[in-house]
Design a protein around this motif. Structure first.
Motif, short mmCIF file in Angstrom:
data_model
loop_
_atom_site.label_atom_id
_atom_site.label_comp_id
_atom_site.label_asym_id
_atom_site.label_seq_id
_atom_site.Cartn_x
_atom_site.Cartn_y
_atom_site.Cartn_z
N UNK A 194 46.17 44.04 21.89
CA UNK A 194 47.12 43.12 22.49
C UNK A 194 46.49 42.50 23.72
N UNK A 195 46.85 41.26 24.05
CA UNK A 195 46.32 40.64 25.26
C UNK A 195 46.78 41.40 26.50
N UNK A 196 45.91 41.52 27.46
CA UNK A 196 46.25 42.16 28.74
C UNK A 196 46.10 41.15 29.87
N UNK A 197 47.01 41.22 30.83
CA UNK A 197 46.98 40.31 31.98
C UNK A 197 46.69 41.08 33.26
N UNK A 198 45.97 40.44 34.17
CA UNK A 198 45.75 41.00 35.49
C UNK A 198 45.56 39.88 36.49
N UNK A 199 45.76 40.18 37.77
CA UNK A 199 45.59 39.18 38.82
C UNK A 199 44.30 39.47 39.58
N UNK A 200 43.42 38.47 39.63
CA UNK A 200 42.17 38.59 40.37
C UNK A 200 42.38 38.04 41.77
N UNK A 201 41.94 38.77 42.78
CA UNK A 201 42.00 38.30 44.16
C UNK A 201 40.59 38.34 44.73
N UNK A 202 40.09 37.18 45.18
CA UNK A 202 38.74 37.12 45.75
C UNK A 202 38.80 37.50 47.23
N UNK A 203 37.63 37.71 47.80
CA UNK A 203 37.57 38.10 49.21
C UNK A 203 37.99 36.97 50.13
N UNK A 204 38.10 35.74 49.58
CA UNK A 204 38.52 34.59 50.38
C UNK A 204 40.04 34.35 50.28
N UNK A 205 40.73 35.26 49.59
CA UNK A 205 42.19 35.17 49.52
C UNK A 205 42.71 34.39 48.33
N UNK A 206 41.81 33.80 47.53
CA UNK A 206 42.25 33.09 46.33
C UNK A 206 42.67 34.09 45.26
#
Length: 427
Positions: A194-206
């Motif tokens: 099944x597809x999995x979702x996650x949130x990526x946060x860069x060191x610049x806050x994006x």
């Protein structure tokens, strides 16, 4: 359990019937008609719930029926409108008409609502049929039936970036490293079902949403393997990260892998194949990877596709990759337009076009009239009342049914049948 497709049947509420009633006040002899109108039937409305992630709720319950409107009452009192039936769906749900395959709605934003099946209008009470020559009409009109249809619900997960590639190239591992998601990770094919979702946060806050799409294989566009079940989840992404096993641990050629996956995307959807791609050459920490990396760069450089050597096992190169992805995503978003064609109000247009449609056929010597509005008219007719029969004949003439019978050669004395009622025809 992740469910991303469901077929359900919808039946909106019937409008309440108009009432036949007369004023009976003690000081009003021979009071006039006072029958009120029926209430409207309930609509079936779909609403986006951002807390939902699957169509699980629709797996076991397949039929949804809205309430009917209340019948009209005495003293010109209208029946109450029925409450709408609200069905919650996750963001990214597409609703299709099963018969035509047409897209009725594309629900994306949280709180967004769409009426998919409209309830029937309430019938008219006898107060509407009083005329100078008909002072005491003893008939009313029944409420209309609501829309009834079968729809297909399809969930296309909404993510900014999709991870694609063959099974077992490290997509789930990368997702688990760069986000707080916890996908199943193991060393065998099709770990991700099944597809999995996650949130990526860069060191610049994006930050952006990353989707791990199950591994594609040859023939996926035809439904082989996981095929169609998951290719559609890539369609909403703005950018693709193509993960390649650059060390060829599975014995495949990384360059051929790139071509095969892109061919599957192209065969499934030309728009999908045109999405911007960034290649992540995974397993770079394995010694055999360096030679393949150079070959891949030489192949993709003329195509202006950037290649980032990474290692999901050691986190090497992942920070640089996703900082670049974040920048690229901002460029892509400026020109990104969701290109789903929604045939707005298609179901309701169909209903309006068919409202007064009828068919006349002949079986043996009997002329058979069929049509929703004709059935409703019959159910509203009081055949013991000359006023009601007069109105019945007037509607048949007005809607062209009498002319159609004449065209088909009906003669005086022939039998006409509507539902279970038979009449003798006389012009």
């Amino acid at each position: 359990m992740f469910i991303d497709k469901a077929k359900i049947h919808l039946k909106a509420g019937k409008g309440g019937d108009g009432a036949v009633a007369f004023r009976r006040e003690i000081y009003v002899p021979a009071g006039g008609p006072s029958g009120g109108d029926g209430g409207k039937g309930g609509d079936i409305v779909f609403e986006v719930d951002e807390g939902m992630r699957t169509l699980m709720d629709f797996r076991y319950k397949k039929h949804y029926v809205a309430q009917n409107g209340e019948d009209g009452k005495n003293k010109n009192m209208y029946g109450k409108d029925a409450e709408d039936l609200i069905l919650k769906v996750p963001p990214g749900t597409i609703i299709k008409d099963e018969k035509t395959g047409a897209i009725i709605a594309d629900l994306i934003e949280g709180g967004e609502k769409k009426v998919i099946a409209r309830g029937g209008k309430g019938g008219k009470g006898n107060i509407h049929f009083k005329t100078a020559t008909r002072q005491a009409p003893r008939f009313a009109i029944a409420g209309e039936h609501g829309d009834e249809l079968t729809v297909i619900l399809e969930l296309k997960m909404i993510a900014d970036v999709g991870l694609i590639g063959f099974p077992n190239v490290g997509k789930s591992t990368i997702l688990s490293v760069v986000t707080s998601a916890s996908p199943k990770v193991a060393d065998y094919h099709f770990t991700t079902l099944t597809p999995n979702l996650g949130v990526v946060k860069t060191k610049y806050g994006d930050s952006f949403v990353l989707a791990d799409i199950p591994g594609l294989i040859e023939g996926a566009h035809e439904g082989v393997g996981l095929g169609h079940e998951f290719l559609r989840h890539v369609e909403r992404t703005k950018l693709l990260i193509h993960i390649i096993d650059i060390a060829a641990v599975e014995g495949r050629d990384p360059l051929e892998d790139f071509d095969k996956i892109n061919e599957e995307l192209k065969l499934y959807s030309g728009k999908l194949a045109d999405k911007p791609q960034i290649v992540a050459a995974n397993k770079i920490d394995i010694p055999e990877a360096e030679e393949n990396l150079q070959k891949l760069k030489e192949k993709l450089e003329p195509m202006e596709i950037e290649v980032f050597p990474v290692s999901a096992a050691t986190n090497k190169g992942l920070e640089e990759l996703f900082i670049h992805v974040s920048k690229k995503l901002k460029e892509v978003e400026e020109s990104y337009i969701e290109d789903v064609v929604v045939e707005d109000e298609k179901v309701y247009q169909y209903q309006k076009e068919d409202k007064y449609q009828f068919t006349v056929s002949k079986e043996d010597d009997i002329f058979i009239i069929e049509g929703k509005f004709v059935e409703r008219l019959v159910n509203s007719t009081n055949f013991d009342s000359m006023d009601s029969l007069s109105y019945f004949h007037k509607v048949l003439r007005k809607r062209g049914i009498i002319d159609e019978l004449k065209t088909m050669g009906i003669q005086n004395g022939d039998t006409v049948k509507i539902e279970d009622i038979e009449f003798e025809y006389y012009d």
